[in-house]
Design a protein around this motif. Structure first.
Motif, PDB file in Angstrom:
ATOM      1  N   MET A   1       0.831  -1.209   0.000  1.00 39.92           N
ATOM      2  CA  MET A   1       0.000   0.000   0.000  1.00 39.92           C
ATOM      3  C   MET A   1       0.866   1.260   0.000  1.00 39.92           C
ATOM      4  O   MET A   1       0.531   2.254  -0.654  1.00 39.92           O
ATOM      5  CB  MET A   1      -0.940  -0.011   1.208  1.00 39.92           C
ATOM      6  CG  MET A   1      -2.052  -1.037   1.085  1.00 39.92           C
ATOM      7  SD  MET A   1      -3.237  -0.967   2.421  1.00 39.92           S
ATOM      8  CE  MET A   1      -2.372  -1.854   3.697  1.00 39.92           C
ATOM      9  N   THR A   2       1.977   1.222   0.730  1.00 40.12           N
ATOM     10  CA  THR A   2       2.890   2.368   0.758  1.00 40.12           C
ATOM     11  C   THR A   2       3.468   2.626  -0.628  1.00 40.12           C
ATOM     12  O   THR A   2       3.533   3.778  -1.089  1.00 40.12           O
ATOM     13  CB  THR A   2       4.027   2.121   1.767  1.00 40.12           C
ATOM     14  OG1 THR A   2       3.453   1.892   3.060  1.00 40.12           O
ATOM     15  CG2 THR A   2       4.974   3.306   1.836  1.00 40.12           C
TER      16      THR A   2
ATOM     17  N   THR B   1       1.422   9.298  -5.990  1.00 43.11           N
ATOM     18  CA  THR B   1       1.855  10.662  -5.674  1.00 43.11           C
ATOM     19  C   THR B   1       2.869  11.154  -6.704  1.00 43.11           C
ATOM     20  O   THR B   1       2.811  12.301  -7.151  1.00 43.11           O
ATOM     21  CB  THR B   1       2.463  10.721  -4.259  1.00 43.11           C
ATOM     22  OG1 THR B   1       1.515  10.216  -3.332  1.00 43.11           O
ATOM     23  CG2 THR B   1       2.846  12.126  -3.872  1.00 43.11           C
TER      24      THR B   1
ATOM     25  N   VAL C   1       0.845   4.246  -2.868  1.00 46.72           N
ATOM     26  CA  VAL C   1       0.665   5.672  -2.555  1.00 46.72           C
ATOM     27  C   VAL C   1       1.816   6.494  -3.126  1.00 46.72           C
ATOM     28  O   VAL C   1       1.602   7.567  -3.709  1.00 46.72           O
ATOM     29  CB  VAL C   1       0.538   5.882  -1.026  1.00 46.72           C
ATOM     30  CG1 VAL C   1       0.645   7.341  -0.657  1.00 46.72           C
ATOM     31  CG2 VAL C   1      -0.774   5.310  -0.521  1.00 46.72           C
TER      32      VAL C   1
END
Length: 96
Positions: free
Chosen positions: A78-79, A86, A82
């Motif tokens: 998930m990191t 971004t 993201v």
């Protein structure tokens, strides 16, 4: 796809009609669901439960015990998602 001549497991399909012939158990559940309930503003205190700030933190701790936390690999996945998202959003900001 199943081939002809080969044995395959058969699934039984049961059709349910909305009639009054519902089993007694289902009728009892339906009566309980449609029964009006009283709405109270305060939840009754359990025996030994303290109010105020201590009660708040005890309740918060109990709720945190119920949380299903992600695994380490899921957290990293998930990191990464993201960070990649971004990067693309910020990059498109600079291009335009």
């Amino acid at each position: 796809m199943a081939q002809k001549g080969k044995a395959s497991s058969k699934t039984t399909v049961r059709r349910i009609k909305a009639t009054d012939d519902a089993p007694k158990k289902e009728k009892a559940v339906a009566k309980k669901i449609n029964k009006p309930t009283k709405i109270t503003t305060k939840a009754p205190k359990k025996s030994g439960e303290k109010g105020g700030l201590i009660g708040y933190f005890k309740g918060a701790w109990e709720e945190l015990k119920l949380v299903r936390w992600p695994t380490r690999s899921a957290t990293w996945a998930m990191t990464a998602a993201v960070l990649i998202f971004t990067f693309f959003v910020c990059r498109s900001d600079f291009i335009t």
